[in-house]
Design a protein around this motif. Structure first.
Motif, PDB file in Angstrom:
ATOM      1  N   LEU A  58      30.981   4.200 -17.284  1.00  0.00           N
ATOM      2  CA  LEU A  58      29.809   4.304 -18.156  1.00  0.00           C
ATOM      3  C   LEU A  58      30.203   4.282 -19.625  1.00  0.00           C
ATOM      4  O   LEU A  58      29.482   3.715 -20.458  1.00  0.00           O
ATOM      5  CB  LEU A  58      28.999   5.557 -17.814  1.00  0.00           C
ATOM      6  CG  LEU A  58      28.307   5.526 -16.445  1.00  0.00           C
ATOM      7  CD1 LEU A  58      27.665   6.869 -16.139  1.00  0.00           C
ATOM      8  CD2 LEU A  58      27.279   4.401 -16.370  1.00  0.00           C
ATOM      9  N   GLU A  59      31.346   4.870 -19.962  1.00  0.00           N
ATOM     10  CA  GLU A  59      31.819   4.813 -21.353  1.00  0.00           C
ATOM     11  C   GLU A  59      32.214   3.387 -21.729  1.00  0.00           C
ATOM     12  O   GLU A  59      31.885   2.924 -22.827  1.00  0.00           O
ATOM     13  CB  GLU A  59      33.007   5.756 -21.555  1.00  0.00           C
ATOM     14  CG  GLU A  59      32.590   7.185 -21.803  1.00  0.00           C
ATOM     15  CD  GLU A  59      33.755   8.069 -22.209  1.00  0.00           C
ATOM     16  OE1 GLU A  59      33.539   8.919 -23.092  1.00  0.00           O
ATOM     17  OE2 GLU A  59      34.866   7.921 -21.651  1.00  0.00           O
ATOM     18  N   ARG A  60      32.923   2.685 -20.839  1.00  0.00           N
ATOM     19  CA  ARG A  60      33.319   1.300 -21.125  1.00  0.00           C
ATOM     20  C   ARG A  60      32.106   0.415 -21.386  1.00  0.00           C
ATOM     21  O   ARG A  60      32.153  -0.486 -22.215  1.00  0.00           O
ATOM     22  CB  ARG A  60      34.130   0.718 -19.960  1.00  0.00           C
ATOM     23  CG  ARG A  60      35.607   0.989 -20.041  1.00  0.00           C
ATOM     24  CD  ARG A  60      36.417   0.133 -19.087  1.00  0.00           C
ATOM     25  NE  ARG A  60      35.987   0.219 -17.709  1.00  0.00           N
ATOM     26  CZ  ARG A  60      36.360   1.147 -16.832  1.00  0.00           C
ATOM     27  NH1 ARG A  60      37.174   2.116 -17.198  1.00  0.00           N
ATOM     28  NH2 ARG A  60      35.921   1.124 -15.593  1.00  0.00           N
ATOM     29  N   LEU A  61      31.009   0.671 -20.675  1.00  0.00           N
ATOM     30  CA  LEU A  61      29.783  -0.104 -20.859  1.00  0.00           C
ATOM     31  C   LEU A  61      28.989   0.337 -22.089  1.00  0.00           C
ATOM     32  O   LEU A  61      27.992  -0.290 -22.447  1.00  0.00           O
ATOM     33  CB  LEU A  61      28.898   0.022 -19.612  1.00  0.00           C
ATOM     34  CG  LEU A  61      29.412  -0.685 -18.361  1.00  0.00           C
ATOM     35  CD1 LEU A  61      28.644  -0.219 -17.130  1.00  0.00           C
ATOM     36  CD2 LEU A  61      29.303  -2.192 -18.536  1.00  0.00           C
ATOM     37  N   GLY A  62      29.395   1.443 -22.703  1.00  0.00           N
ATOM     38  CA  GLY A  62      28.680   1.955 -23.869  1.00  0.00           C
ATOM     39  C   GLY A  62      27.427   2.732 -23.497  1.00  0.00           C
ATOM     40  O   GLY A  62      26.521   2.887 -24.309  1.00  0.00           O
ATOM     41  N   TYR A  63      27.377   3.269 -22.258  1.00  0.00           N
ATOM     42  CA  TYR A  63      26.194   3.979 -21.771  1.00  0.00           C
ATOM     43  C   TYR A  63      26.315   5.494 -21.853  1.00  0.00           C
ATOM     44  O   TYR A  63      25.317   6.199 -21.765  1.00  0.00           O
ATOM     45  CB  TYR A  63      25.894   3.595 -20.322  1.00  0.00           C
ATOM     46  CG  TYR A  63      25.464   2.171 -20.132  1.00  0.00           C
ATOM     47  CD1 TYR A  63      24.996   1.388 -21.177  1.00  0.00           C
ATOM     48  CD2 TYR A  63      25.518   1.586 -18.883  1.00  0.00           C
ATOM     49  CE1 TYR A  63      24.596   0.080 -20.993  1.00  0.00           C
ATOM     50  CE2 TYR A  63      25.106   0.278 -18.679  1.00  0.00           C
ATOM     51  CZ  TYR A  63      24.658  -0.467 -19.730  1.00  0.00           C
ATOM     52  OH  TYR A  63      24.256  -1.761 -19.533  1.00  0.00           O
ATOM     53  N   ALA A  64      27.535   6.019 -21.970  1.00  0.00           N
ATOM     54  CA  ALA A  64      27.720   7.471 -22.004  1.00  0.00           C
ATOM     55  C   ALA A  64      28.897   7.804 -22.908  1.00  0.00           C
ATOM     56  O   ALA A  64      29.790   6.981 -23.118  1.00  0.00           O
ATOM     57  CB  ALA A  64      27.966   8.021 -20.597  1.00  0.00           C
TER      58      ALA A  64
END
Length: 139
Positions: A58-64
């Motif tokens: 989720l961090e890699r996707l910029g979501y969290a």
């Protein structure tokens, strides 16, 4: 209805580029705001390692994002990013708009009956889930 909800959530997960568990995590963050990984794991039925892998995705996707808890620097808080909120709103916002219009078609008494039915249905599923898990854990 359950099949339609499931199909929509599957499509939403594809649009966001996440799996269904990641989508459920985003839902938790949307509903509760910041949460610790220790709270997310049990909510989703995940191990510590699985939570870490999910949060990395989720961090890699910029979501969290993960950041130190200002009240207890030993803890980490996970929050949903504005990017994720915007994308989620594009997917689920129309439900809020149409749902509001739909709800206005019912009287308060009708809504009380519907809410009672839905609550009791959820409780039924929760009891049956508990029974099923208990029966199959013993085998």
């Amino acid at each position: 209805m359950q099949a339609a909800v499931d199909a929509y959530d599957e499509a939403a997960a594809r649009v966001l580029g996440v799996n269904r568990t990641d989508l459920r995590c985003l839902e938790l963050l949307m509903r509760h705001g910041a949460l610790t990984p220790g709270r997310i794991g049990p909510e989703l039925g995940l191990t510590t390692g699985s939570v870490t892998a999910m949060l990395d995705r989720l961090e890699r996707l910029g979501y969290a994002t993960r950041s130190p808890d200002p009240g207890d620097r030993r803890k980490v808080l996970v929050t949903m990013t504005d990017t994720a909120r915007e994308k989620a709103w594009r997917l689920y916002g129309p439900f809020a708009t149409e749902g509001d219009a739909l709800m206005r078609e019912y009287s308060d008494a009708d809504l009380e009956v519907l809410a009672g039915f839905l609550r009791r249905s959820r409780e039924l599923y929760e009891r049956q889930l508990e029974r099923t898990l208990k029966e199959h854990a013993e085998k």
